[in-house]
Design a protein around this motif. Sequence first.
Motif, short mmCIF file in Angstrom:
data_model
loop_
_atom_site.label_atom_id
_atom_site.label_comp_id
_atom_site.label_asym_id
_atom_site.label_seq_id
_atom_site.Cartn_x
_atom_site.Cartn_y
_atom_site.Cartn_z
N ALA A 1 14.21 0.83 -15.03
CA ALA A 1 13.29 -0.29 -15.22
C ALA A 1 11.88 0.12 -14.83
O ALA A 1 11.67 0.96 -13.95
CB ALA A 1 13.73 -1.48 -14.37
N ARG A 2 10.92 -0.47 -15.52
CA ARG A 2 9.51 -0.19 -15.24
C ARG A 2 9.01 -1.12 -14.14
O ARG A 2 9.19 -2.34 -14.21
CB ARG A 2 8.68 -0.37 -16.50
CG ARG A 2 7.21 -0.01 -16.34
CD ARG A 2 6.52 0.05 -17.69
NE ARG A 2 6.54 -1.22 -18.37
CZ ARG A 2 5.62 -2.20 -18.23
NH1 ARG A 2 4.59 -1.99 -17.40
NH2 ARG A 2 5.71 -3.32 -18.89
N VAL A 3 8.37 -0.54 -13.13
CA VAL A 3 7.87 -1.32 -11.98
C VAL A 3 6.63 -2.10 -12.39
O VAL A 3 5.77 -1.59 -13.11
CB VAL A 3 7.54 -0.38 -10.80
CG1 VAL A 3 6.79 -1.10 -9.70
CG2 VAL A 3 8.82 0.25 -10.27
N GLY A 4 6.53 -3.35 -11.95
CA GLY A 4 5.34 -4.15 -12.17
C GLY A 4 4.23 -3.75 -11.21
O GLY A 4 4.46 -3.64 -10.00
N ALA A 5 3.04 -3.56 -11.73
CA ALA A 5 1.94 -3.06 -10.89
C ALA A 5 1.58 -4.07 -9.79
O ALA A 5 1.40 -3.69 -8.62
CB ALA A 5 0.72 -2.77 -11.77
N ALA A 6 1.46 -5.33 -10.14
CA ALA A 6 1.09 -6.34 -9.13
C ALA A 6 2.22 -6.52 -8.12
O ALA A 6 1.97 -6.71 -6.92
CB ALA A 6 0.76 -7.66 -9.81
N ASP A 7 3.45 -6.50 -8.62
CA ASP A 7 4.61 -6.65 -7.72
C ASP A 7 4.65 -5.52 -6.71
O ASP A 7 4.85 -5.73 -5.50
CB ASP A 7 5.88 -6.68 -8.57
CG ASP A 7 7.13 -6.93 -7.73
OD1 ASP A 7 7.02 -7.64 -6.71
OD2 ASP A 7 8.20 -6.43 -8.11
N PHE A 8 4.39 -4.31 -7.15
CA PHE A 8 4.42 -3.15 -6.26
C PHE A 8 3.24 -3.19 -5.29
O PHE A 8 3.38 -2.86 -4.10
CB PHE A 8 4.41 -1.85 -7.08
CG PHE A 8 4.54 -0.61 -6.25
CD1 PHE A 8 5.60 -0.43 -5.37
CD2 PHE A 8 3.58 0.40 -6.33
CE1 PHE A 8 5.71 0.72 -4.59
CE2 PHE A 8 3.69 1.55 -5.57
CZ PHE A 8 4.76 1.70 -4.70
N ALA A 9 2.08 -3.62 -5.77
CA ALA A 9 0.91 -3.71 -4.89
C ALA A 9 1.16 -4.72 -3.77
O ALA A 9 0.84 -4.46 -2.60
CB ALA A 9 -0.32 -4.12 -5.70
N GLN A 10 1.76 -5.87 -4.11
CA GLN A 10 2.06 -6.85 -3.08
C GLN A 10 3.11 -6.31 -2.11
O GLN A 10 3.03 -6.56 -0.90
CB GLN A 10 2.57 -8.14 -3.73
CG GLN A 10 2.97 -9.23 -2.74
CD GLN A 10 1.81 -9.71 -1.89
OE1 GLN A 10 1.07 -10.59 -2.27
NE2 GLN A 10 1.64 -9.12 -0.71
N ALA A 11 4.07 -5.54 -2.62
CA ALA A 11 5.08 -4.94 -1.73
C ALA A 11 4.43 -3.98 -0.74
O ALA A 11 4.78 -3.95 0.45
CB ALA A 11 6.13 -4.21 -2.56
#
Length: 885
Positions: free
Chosen positions: A578-588
Amino acid sequence: MSELIEAVRAGRTAEVVGLLDGMTDAERRAQSPGLKALRKELRSARWDAASRRAYPALHAAGAACQTGAAAAASWITAADMRWSGLSPAVLLHVLGDRDAEWLADVAHRIADRPASAWVPYELMAGLVRLSGCPVPTTDAYVRGWVQHMGGTWPRGDTILDRLRGDAYLTDLVAALFETHDIGNALEWGAGDGPNSWSDALARLTVEGALDRAATVDACVARLLRGGTTADQRAFLRVLRSLALTREEQRERVADWSALASDAASVVASHAQSVLGSLALDSELTYRQLAEVSEAVLFRTERKLVRAQLVLLGKVLARDPAAADELLPAAAQAFEHEDADVRERALKLMERHVKKVRSAEVRTGLALAAERLGPALRARAVATLGAAPVDATATVYEEVLPPVPRPARLAPAPSSVTELAEEVGAAMAADAGVTGFERALDGLVRHAYGNREDLLEALEPVVARRWWADPRYLGADRRYGDLRHGMLEAADALDLVLATLCEKTRTDTLHSGLQQGAPTRNCVHAALSRAFEARVWEVAYRIRTEPLPLLLSTPTWSTGLLEPDELVTRLDTYRRMGARVGAADFAQALLRVRREDRSVAEAAARRASALGTAEGTRLARWLTAGKPLPPVVRRRTSGPRILAESGEVLELQEDFPASFRALGRPVSAFGESRYCYHWSNALRAQWPAMVPERRELLAVRLLRDLSGLAVDDTRGTASVLPLLAESGGEAGEATHLGVAYGLGARHPEDRLAAVDALPVLAARGQLDASRLGADLGQLVRRGAVKPTRLAESLRTAAATGANATIWGLLSHALPVLLADLATDGPTGPIRGLGDLLAVAAECAEQSGARGELPHLACTADRRGASRLVREARRLRGALMPVEVAA
């Protein structure tokens, strides 16, 4: 189309009334289905010109054509008819040919409706008059009657004149005393003058139109039940206007005692004055006076307590035999929170203790005196025989709350039914970080692998959303065109639900993902943009390439994400391709816990072994060290002390554009004054976005927090306990925010700041010298009122944090006393005596010793004002024991 329906549709009300007058009951009933169909048609376009024109005629025709009383009452009071503008006289005309029993039934049914239904009083009264039925005494009828009688009449007569002519006066006045929250209506426009309700009711009792005993009993009973401040004030005014005789006062001694003990201050003061008059005329027994005194002296209002002590002194001066009964009651004041009250009680004892005959009473007074503070207790040793203070007997121990433990988030619901319930609950009320994050993660997970079942389970939730109604969103419009961003957390879930239900356009979602909603350059813009970016990304990916799960769902209720858990989620993404979401990863990344270096470094090794770009980025982030706080500097503006921060370079590199603004400088004055971030529910989400960067958030909320004290705004302080539980340095902005909260206008905001204060202290993050100095400067500049601050600090000290509060005041008071010592042009700050009283109490309780700068100058001032008395008391508490001896 019938002639009647055509006239109704055209809005020809006079013609409709004429047609109805010529119809039989059967003909009227035959028109009912057509009128109902027309009503349904008009509902869909309630506010257009044709509907507004037709509604008055429809209101009249529908009421006249109903067969049953229940149906007629329902039609007349329906919400869509409420603003039809039809005169009550027209309704009375079209209903006037019905039999009296039917009209009485309708009258009582519409009178039973809540006052919020806005049924005109003229209509209810007219139906009562036509039917000759007993008058309804419901809430709606009584309120309507009060407003009708108290309104401005063209004839210029008075309320008294109108009441004299009312055939139902006795029943409605009796109901008036039973109606809750009617005080504002009684006082509106009338006041205390001859055209007031209180004056009118008193004169009607004199004239005999109202039974005096019943009216007095009802009024006293109403005050005993309590209620709103307006109610208490209004009915007390009535009671005073009745001017009770001494015999009437004697008959109600038990009632006066109950009111003096428990009623609102204004009512208790009146009851106290009645009892005092009776006591001074020897019409109360000593036991009765002692019992009421014990209750009154337990109250917090200093004015009431001082008045009771004065009364006891007068009775004791006149009759020494009362000492055995009254002095033990007066001893209750030894435990009062106000030092002046305690000293007054001791003076009363000193003046009259020689009159006590019973050795047992003397012993009891000596024991009671041991509850006094050190200074007063030393006096009580000589006069009351109290045991001297043993300085070695007790050692003060500060009581702070345990450090709060964050709650671990439970996994997202595995059942779509359970998830739908949680989503509905999160949207109906503020569910906080936990409810929102579980709902969002659950929607993402089930949209990935169980979409059809999810949509079916969500149907009851979606049906209640405004965007699901075709009247709001037509074929050419779709939800998601947010002009002002997300105003609260529920808007984020709305966007995801609307996307699942195909109520959003893909280009709208793409635009939101790329640019976000248009936003003004307010100080909160960076936080709101980062919050919204993740939600827009979730919605867009649900439409185009669903995410299997969210990387950024926190582990803990504070927003922190455990490093090992994030590595495991990244591994899941790797295995699923699966491709990681940029905003989701930044918030993580912003949430992942880095302060525990050993845990972070172990997780970094696991992340590097994943062999993915995100794993490598996470490893580099975890090994970069603890998050550095922004450089914060102070700025002043009028009475405010604000803060601004410099750039945080760490947040400028390798982060999406929507997150970089979090690391940019924050100006105290440069942002737009126009801001839509009014929702406290939305603010509650922000601490969880940067859980290890407290100052990054505090500096952006500081102007809002300053408004609590300077502008008397409400609600923003709810974020202070969340800030206290967050991670990272508690610096300038955090301490200033707590300072403003302690001086807030509204009690609930002050309590939120009081909750935050001991949490910071218990975590070892409270800088007492910094916060104390801030408080001193804010009081000096007029941003914080001393009386509000004193109340907050007294509340905090009452939890057992006396040493902590003394630590604050020992740095705040020198700032304020310095001006006084130099005879500044403004003179003593109003309320400074209250702060000194709290400081003296905390110093006495905690055993603080030493000198306080400029205190001696204040204590040596001439006079006996509260300021000077409390300064002397504080100086006495701070003197070493050997010097005091």
